[in-house]
Design a protein around this motif. Structure first.
Motif, mmCIF file in Angstrom:
data_model
loop_
_atom_site.group_PDB
_atom_site.id
_atom_site.type_symbol
_atom_site.label_atom_id
_atom_site.label_comp_id
_atom_site.label_asym_id
_atom_site.label_seq_id
_atom_site.Cartn_x
_atom_site.Cartn_y
_atom_site.Cartn_z
ATOM 1 N N UNK A 146 39.373 37.750 39.562
ATOM 2 C CA UNK A 146 39.359 38.101 40.353
ATOM 3 C C UNK A 146 38.497 39.069 40.439
ATOM 4 N N UNK A 147 37.792 40.144 39.405
ATOM 5 C CA UNK A 147 37.239 40.335 39.234
ATOM 6 C C UNK A 147 34.986 40.341 39.421
ATOM 7 N N UNK A 148 35.584 39.745 39.115
ATOM 8 C CA UNK A 148 34.129 38.816 39.523
ATOM 9 C C UNK A 148 33.245 38.065 40.422
ATOM 10 N N UNK A 149 35.051 37.226 40.938
ATOM 11 C CA UNK A 149 35.232 36.628 42.335
ATOM 12 C C UNK A 149 33.609 38.514 43.014
ATOM 13 N N UNK A 150 34.658 39.063 43.203
ATOM 14 C CA UNK A 150 33.931 39.887 44.028
ATOM 15 C C UNK A 150 32.792 40.912 43.072
ATOM 16 N N UNK A 151 32.899 41.125 42.587
ATOM 17 C CA UNK A 151 31.832 41.834 42.250
ATOM 18 C C UNK A 151 30.210 40.841 41.888
ATOM 19 N N UNK A 152 30.504 39.629 41.545
ATOM 20 C CA UNK A 152 29.382 38.515 41.593
ATOM 21 C C UNK A 152 29.043 37.827 42.219
ATOM 22 N N UNK A 153 30.409 38.009 43.288
ATOM 23 C CA UNK A 153 30.751 37.175 44.996
ATOM 24 C C UNK A 153 30.287 35.293 44.708
ATOM 25 N N UNK A 204 49.204 40.540 44.156
ATOM 26 C CA UNK A 204 49.593 42.128 43.800
ATOM 27 C C UNK A 204 48.473 43.191 43.756
ATOM 28 N N UNK A 205 47.500 42.680 44.164
ATOM 29 C CA UNK A 205 46.041 44.091 43.890
ATOM 30 C C UNK A 205 45.437 43.743 45.144
ATOM 31 N N UNK A 206 46.074 42.930 46.374
ATOM 32 C CA UNK A 206 45.524 42.715 47.399
ATOM 33 C C UNK A 206 44.239 42.132 47.416
ATOM 34 N N UNK A 207 43.452 41.600 46.711
ATOM 35 C CA UNK A 207 42.199 41.314 46.357
ATOM 36 C C UNK A 207 41.938 40.284 47.735
ATOM 37 N N UNK A 208 40.322 40.518 47.884
ATOM 38 C CA UNK A 208 40.031 39.103 49.440
ATOM 39 C C UNK A 208 39.407 38.567 49.010
ATOM 40 N N UNK A 209 40.462 36.865 49.260
ATOM 41 C CA UNK A 209 39.316 35.720 48.708
ATOM 42 C C UNK A 209 39.389 34.593 49.644
ATOM 43 N N UNK A 210 38.571 35.587 50.688
ATOM 44 C CA UNK A 210 38.121 33.932 51.681
ATOM 45 C C UNK A 210 36.316 34.190 50.900
ATOM 46 N N UNK A 211 35.801 32.751 51.667
ATOM 47 C CA UNK A 211 34.806 32.277 51.461
ATOM 48 C C UNK A 211 34.777 31.713 49.651
ATOM 49 N N UNK A 212 35.542 31.662 49.132
ATOM 50 C CA UNK A 212 35.562 30.627 48.379
ATOM 51 C C UNK A 212 36.315 29.561 48.373
ATOM 52 N N UNK A 213 35.192 28.268 47.836
ATOM 53 C CA UNK A 213 35.895 27.100 48.225
ATOM 54 C C UNK A 213 35.885 26.785 46.848
#
Length: 553
Positions: free
Chosen positions: A273-280, A300-309
């Motif tokens: 999830x961190x890599x999803x955010x930091x590396x877009x 749990x951490x309220x991560x933004x998962x939008x834009x993920x195919x």
């Protein structure tokens, strides 16, 4: 000009013309030309460009050559999803050798069997897996060299004949390696499938097959105007292990298209999830259990998962899980294939108007098995190999032909002939076909339940149970019954703090029987609804129904 000697009329061949064999090295040509500065990163901690990647591929090839690896050799790799694995995907087959991607999740005894059966000569092993190799070392018959790979470039102490450490060997090698042409039908990769009884079976692919799979799958993924697609601006991160069917062949496609590649190493939810955010990250693929893990961790951490195919395969994508992913902004859809099929044979891409028809229609189409990708002949046939009706009702087995299906099992001629009986690859998947050529799997032939003279789909019953509030996951199997032959038995894992009773599950399924969605024979008795703490999985994250049937036999 000269013509090939044959009774047929073929095109003339110019003596100096380059035949361009379909080799793994050709997947690098375009990306090095137009995307040389594109980035590859391991966990966001190590980075280099495609130019740097090509240099390291040369270093690895020379390092392996210095250890006696030649055309025809087999080099085994035991690693997490690292930059080293991606380098091995190219360097080893480009030398004319075979890469053996070792399944690190099977038992130590099975790992020893597969290493011996594949005839592996050199083993590149992550230091995390050294204890396994030490334990099985006395059983290994062909491995003569062990190269340790570690993130801190150190060589740990071990009671093994370790040749050296990966980075240290590369540091003393030359980047100049002449990757010569050879026959495109040369074996490039082998791995082992454990989906059946007995010892694991080796599945192998040639250079030609890997290249054609990359081209056909990329064509399908890149063709839609919007949604369920891949494009050059995507950032790719695999979440299917690189030891499993070459990570569905997607790393080869990512390199061919010159995408930014993010390699996560070991699959830890918070790291992914961190890599999803930091590396877009925008494009991934995984099995349903991993998707559920990511959804739970992100909530749990309220991560933004939008834009993920995300392509979901390995097991059926349930409507409940699909809907949950869509609500979090993931453009999720199903893919179909198996170890023996390259693996991608079909994808559930659909036209944008399905979105306009509402969420229910969108979920239904995303969860379908899909339509075959280019160059795949997909048929649904009866026992006499006749095509069943394309009405969405008539059931049969999926059989396939394509230029990238495995041609057999390593050292298993009888199993290979059974796989290819009648000149088509038999998948053992029971499915229906719609008039538009879309396919929907009903069940595996070994998992379908015959009760009261009717066939019951375990997949459909699981989907209905999973839709109930508080259900984490479920598995439905057939158990022997003196009166009915078999009866369905449901095993259910509840979410934390959820409360559900067997009678409620039965009432829920009876409601669907009353609406004619399922047969009443498909509804298990109350005593056959069992709540468990977990459901066993195979080494690649699928529900292990074989083990469940053994437990309840």
């Amino acid at each position: 000009m000269r013509e090939t000697e044959t009774s047929d009329h073929l095109i003339a061949t110019t003596a100096s013309a380059y035949a361009y064999p379909l080799l793994v090295k050709q997947l690098l040509v375009n990306s090095l030309s137009v995307c040389a500065d594109q980035e590859i990163t391991y966990r966001g901690e190590q980075r280099y460009t495609f130019t740097g990647f090509r240099r390291r591929v040369g270093l690895l090839a020379n390092a392996l050559a210095s250890r006696g690896v030649r055309a025809g050799s087999t080099v085994a790799v035991m690693d997490w999803d690292t930059h080293r694995y991606l380098e091995s995907y190219f360097a080893i087959p480009m030398m004319g050798a075979t890469i053996f991607t070792v399944n690190v999740r099977i038992s130590a005894q099975q790992i020893a069997y597969t290493l011996n059966d594949a005839g592996a000569e050199v083993l590149i092993v992550n230091s995390d897996f050294l204890p396994i190799v030490e334990a099985i070392w006395p059983e290994l018959k062909t491995v003569r060299e062990v190269i340790v790979a570690s993130d801190d470039d150190t060589r740990p102490a071990a009671s093994l004949p370790i040749t050296g450490e990966y980075e240290q060997l590369l540091a003393t090698a030359s980047a100049d390696f002449a990757f010569e042409d050879f026959d495109e039908n040369t074996r490039a990769a082998i791995f082992y499938t454990t989906g059946t009884t007995g010892d694991p079976k080796g599945v192998y692919y040639s250079h030609r097959q890997i290249v054609l799979h990359a081209l056909a799958t990329a064509t399908t993924l890149c063709s839609p105007r919007t949604g369920q697609r891949l494009h050059r601006d995507d950032v790719y991160m695999p979440i299917t292990p690189m030891f499993h069917v070459l990570a569905w062949g997607m790393p080869y496609i990512a390199v061919m298209l010159g995408l930014k590649i993010v390699l996560p190493g070991r699959y830890l939810p918070d790291l992914l999830l961190r890599l999803k955010q930091t590396e877009r990250v925008t494009f991934s693929h995984c099995v349903p259990t991993v998707l559920q893990m990511l959804l739970d961790a992100s909530a749990r951490e309220q991560h933004d998962l939008s834009g993920w195919t995300m392509i979901i395969g390995g097991s059926a994508l349930s409507p409940t899980l699909c809907r949950a992913a869509l609500e979090r902004g993931i453009d999720v859809f199903a893919g179909y294939g198996m170890s023996e099929t390259g693996p991608i044979a079909a994808l559930s891409q659909f036209a944008p108007d399905a979105e306009q028809a509402g969420i229910d229609e969108s979920v239904r189409k995303r969860c379908m098995t899909g339509r075959p990708v280019p160059m795949v002949e997909l048929r649904v046939v009866d026992d006499e190999m006749n095509d069943v009706r394309r009405d969405g009702q008539a059931q049969g087995e999926i059989v396939l032909r394509s230029p990238y299906l495995t041609q057999g099992y390593h050292n298993r001629p009888e199993a290979s002939e059974a796989l290819w009986a009648g000149g088509y690859l038999h998948t053992q998947d029971v499915a229906v076909m719609l008039p538009n050529g879309c396919v929907q799997i009903v069940d595996r032939m070994k998992d379908v339940i015959k009760t009261g003279g009717e066939w019951v789909s375990s997949i459909e019953i699981e989907a209905l149970i999973n839709a109930m509030q508080g259900v984490e996951e479920s598995a439905v199997i057939g158990v022997r019954d003196e009166r009915w032959g078999e009866r369905p038995q449901a095993l259910i894992v509840l979410r934390p703090q959820a409360v559900l009773e067997a009678q409620q599950v039965r009432a829920h399924l009876l409601g669907h029987a009353d609406s004619k969605r399922i047969s009443r024979y498909a509804v298990p008795e109350v005593e056959r609804v069992i709540f468990v703490s977990d459901i066993p999985k195979t080494s690649v994250g699928k529900i292990d129904k074989k083990l469940l049937r053994q437990r309840f036999e």
